[in-house]
Design a protein around this motif. Sequence first.
Motif, PDB file in Angstrom:
ATOM      1  N   ASP A   3       0.868  -1.179   0.000  1.00  0.00           N
ATOM      2  CA  ASP A   3       0.000   0.000   0.000  1.00  0.00           C
ATOM      3  C   ASP A   3       0.908   1.233   0.000  1.00  0.00           C
ATOM      4  O   ASP A   3       1.089   1.899   1.022  1.00  0.00           O
ATOM      5  CB  ASP A   3      -0.914  -0.005   1.225  1.00  0.00           C
ATOM      6  N   ALA A  55       1.809   3.446 -11.166  1.00  0.00           N
ATOM      7  CA  ALA A  55       0.423   3.831 -11.428  1.00  0.00           C
ATOM      8  C   ALA A  55       0.117   3.820 -12.918  1.00  0.00           C
ATOM      9  O   ALA A  55      -0.971   3.392 -13.346  1.00  0.00           O
ATOM     10  CB  ALA A  55       0.144   5.206 -10.836  1.00  0.00           C
ATOM     11  N   ASP A  94      -2.396  -0.458  -8.307  1.00  0.00           N
ATOM     12  CA  ASP A  94      -3.259   0.285  -7.382  1.00  0.00           C
ATOM     13  C   ASP A  94      -2.436   0.618  -6.148  1.00  0.00           C
ATOM     14  O   ASP A  94      -2.140  -0.253  -5.328  1.00  0.00           O
ATOM     15  CB  ASP A  94      -4.474  -0.561  -7.014  1.00  0.00           C
ATOM     16  N   PHE A 126      -3.965  -0.400  -2.726  1.00  0.00           N
ATOM     17  CA  PHE A 126      -4.632  -1.699  -2.773  1.00  0.00           C
ATOM     18  C   PHE A 126      -4.595  -2.440  -1.444  1.00  0.00           C
ATOM     19  O   PHE A 126      -5.570  -3.077  -1.041  1.00  0.00           O
ATOM     20  CB  PHE A 126      -3.995  -2.571  -3.860  1.00  0.00           C
TER      21      PHE A 126
END
Length: 278
Positions: free
Chosen positions: A148, A179, A184, A187
């Motif tokens: 993340d 990106a 993501d 995510f």
Amino acid sequence: MAADNAYLLDNWQREAGRRFEAFAELFDPWTLGHLERPGPLTGLRCWEVGAGGPSLPAALAARVGPTGQVLVTDLDTTWLTRLADGGPDSAPVRVLRHDVVREEPPGGDFDLVHARLVLVHLPERAQVLRTLAAAVRPGGRLVIEDADPALQPLACPDERGPAQELANRIRRGFRSLLAERGADLAFGRTLPALLRAAGLREVAAEAYFPVTSPACRELEAATVRQLREQLVAAGLATPAEIEEHLANLREEPDREPEQELDVTTAPLITCWGRRPLR
């Protein structure tokens, strides 16, 4: 991994092996602790998805033992060839080239399905997660670990000088390339909701990221070397800035301790759930 040329960090590139070694040092103890959390893995039938390097599948095979089985898949199995025989105390290991997006699961009714740093790179990530969940037998577990980067986007959270500022600027460039290729960047935080939506129960998650270590610097250096051309072509860094950053990452015996770069990774979110018995 999926058969998609958009993947930014291909396994066939020279630096991939160094990245896998750094990942193993940084994350294998954390991952194995979570895989063994409910109890010993002895005798389980396991699927390691998008394995990349050999360290985690080998450790999993040793823990499952000769009464278990380990299926190891990736689109590129270049780094997995030495898994053929782990010895008499390890599980039989089958290595298979497999596209997790476009191909059916290579079997089903696994006691444990695990994927680390795979789904975040796939535009079809939610679909793939449902596929993996369906491959788990009733009562078995799915463990998904993914990054993340948006949760903690900096290479150097302690931005105390020019070296740290440069590291963070190059990390922002890396994030923009990810990106653009469909990753993501937020995510990891969505995994609990996705596992529950896939019908799993007893869902929980934890996050981990090392603040600094030699392996963090090695991972950063290998990644930057692997992406050097893309960063320069996109105008995200100059060749001179990349060389300066790589020099800052190297261990120098005459460097003052306060000049050492404290480099971290994006948080790794580990999420797990169990398929209901009925």
